[in-house]
Motif scaffolding. Sequence first.
Motif, PDB file in Angstrom:
ATOM      1  N   CYS A   2       0.790  -1.313   0.026  1.00 47.07           N
ATOM      2  CA  CYS A   2      -0.080  -0.193   0.003  1.00 47.07           C
ATOM      3  C   CYS A   2       0.832   1.233  -0.166  1.00 47.07           C
ATOM      4  O   CYS A   2       1.770   1.297   0.740  1.00 47.07           O
ATOM      5  N   CYS A   8      -6.054   5.509   0.624  1.00 48.86           N
ATOM      6  CA  CYS A   8      -6.066   4.591   1.619  1.00 48.86           C
ATOM      7  C   CYS A   8      -5.382   5.031   2.587  1.00 48.86           C
ATOM      8  O   CYS A   8      -4.342   5.780   2.680  1.00 48.86           O
ATOM      9  N   THR A  44      -4.470   3.416   5.557  1.00 47.57           N
ATOM     10  CA  THR A  44      -3.845   2.234   6.376  1.00 47.57           C
ATOM     11  C   THR A  44      -2.391   2.417   6.469  1.00 47.57           C
ATOM     12  O   THR A  44      -1.684   3.147   5.526  1.00 47.57           O
ATOM     13  N   LYS A  45      -1.665   1.790   7.388  1.00 46.93           N
ATOM     14  CA  LYS A  45      -0.250   1.288   7.238  1.00 46.93           C
ATOM     15  C   LYS A  45       0.106   1.096   5.939  1.00 46.93           C
ATOM     16  O   LYS A  45      -0.392   0.103   5.360  1.00 46.93           O
ATOM     17  N   CYS A  47      -7.142  -2.107   4.061  1.00 41.46           N
ATOM     18  CA  CYS A  47      -6.608  -1.537   2.912  1.00 41.46           C
ATOM     19  C   CYS A  47      -7.071  -1.404   1.430  1.00 41.46           C
ATOM     20  O   CYS A  47      -7.505  -2.440   0.840  1.00 41.46           O
ATOM     21  N   ASN A  48      -7.657  -0.127   1.233  1.00 47.82           N
ATOM     22  CA  ASN A  48      -8.411   0.070   0.137  1.00 47.82           C
ATOM     23  C   ASN A  48      -7.495  -0.256  -0.961  1.00 47.82           C
ATOM     24  O   ASN A  48      -8.224  -0.933  -2.129  1.00 47.82           O
ATOM     25  N   THR A  49      -6.435   0.141  -1.126  1.00 51.51           N
ATOM     26  CA  THR A  49      -5.667  -0.046  -2.427  1.00 51.51           C
ATOM     27  C   THR A  49      -5.319  -1.605  -2.752  1.00 51.51           C
ATOM     28  O   THR A  49      -5.333  -2.174  -3.735  1.00 51.51           O
TER      29      THR A  49
END
Length: 412
Positions: free
Chosen positions: A179, A194, A196-197, A211-213
Amino acid sequence: MSVKAYQDFADGNAGAMGSVYDRSGSVLWSPEQPAQRAFYSLLGAPYQMIQNSVVFQYQTDLLGKEAYSAWQGAKSLNGSGSDLFLTLDGNAQKTVSNLLEANGVSGLVAACNASTGALRCLVSTPAAGPDEVVDTLPDGALLNKTLDTITPGSTMKLVTTALLIEQAEENIFTYRYTCHGSDTLAADGKAITCSTKQTEQDITSALGYSCNTFFANAIQTYLSPEETAKTLQRYGFMKEGKYSNLGKLNYETSSILFQDMTFASVWSLIGQVSEVSPLDMLRFTSAVVHSGDAPTLYLVDRQSNRTHDKLLGQFEPEHQNIMAKETADTVKEIWFNSYDTYYDKSSYPDSVTAAKTGTAEQGTCENKKIDKLLLGYSQEKDLVFFIALKNWNIELITPQTVSQVLLEQLAE
Ligand SMILES: [Zn+2]
């Protein structure tokens, strides 16, 4: 029966009509006792204020089958009528509804037994009482939100995980994606973002971190729009027509438009753009935790005579297999592991086995509002629940707190 005859009856001979009870035998509605505000948008009243409601839609049953005689009019109904027993847990419904209202939250809480499909809670706020003046009610107070659709946010990723397992098969277990916080779609150059981490993700961490990606790329790599449409239909999300049946009530049908690899299409499987029925989500999740067997959700458990010594009808729980047992077990394992590994379980009730959070965005940039969502399962209670808190902000209670109160109230 004509509306006029019915009204004469309801006004003049109210004692002849049956009552509506919850699962433990507490009266939720009777001709002498209107529904309390926690139940009113679902139970309604025997006039046309809320058509899609239990008392309105089941009025023939409450009056007693074929008891009405046009010759005798309302008099023919004296002493007739039957009682309805709902699957609802009255205490849970009241406590959760009060909690949301006391905290000024507009939202919905739906819960069902994952094996039988018996609906235990269908809370919708803001609520209204039968004596309130309609013009002064807040928007939507007479429409039970659990019968409407909602943008599911990232709770949708549980559904997409199942789609990926079906179409990518074992490839999904070795699939990795790093990501970078944003990713441009090849189809139309628009970016999926996204927060997220930004690390390498696999399917379990991607579901856990949401995680969107990762999902955007896995969707583009493995999902076919044709196959996905068929599978979503099998999962119960894309039925024909605008409404589906919940006994004699209606609820709005889910619509997920994944047609190609453009922005709106890909987002529809990550949780924005789509409109999903909370009831369809409960049914799908029940199937995930029970080998792919989706129960038919139901609210009216049985009908009896007024003295409760003669059963006039009983709902027989029924199931439909909507995905292979192996698929369901795999989705379940990924979901449970993602919750175990990546969620801060201290903010959830102990009885929660797995959960998926979501945030749905509403409105334009300047006037953006968010809905907080939570889909969860308690194995020990065999309950699936779906919570949506609308126009959420940090000062309001969290869906986790709501789930705590809900699960405290529900034995199973
Ligand atoms: Zn991410």
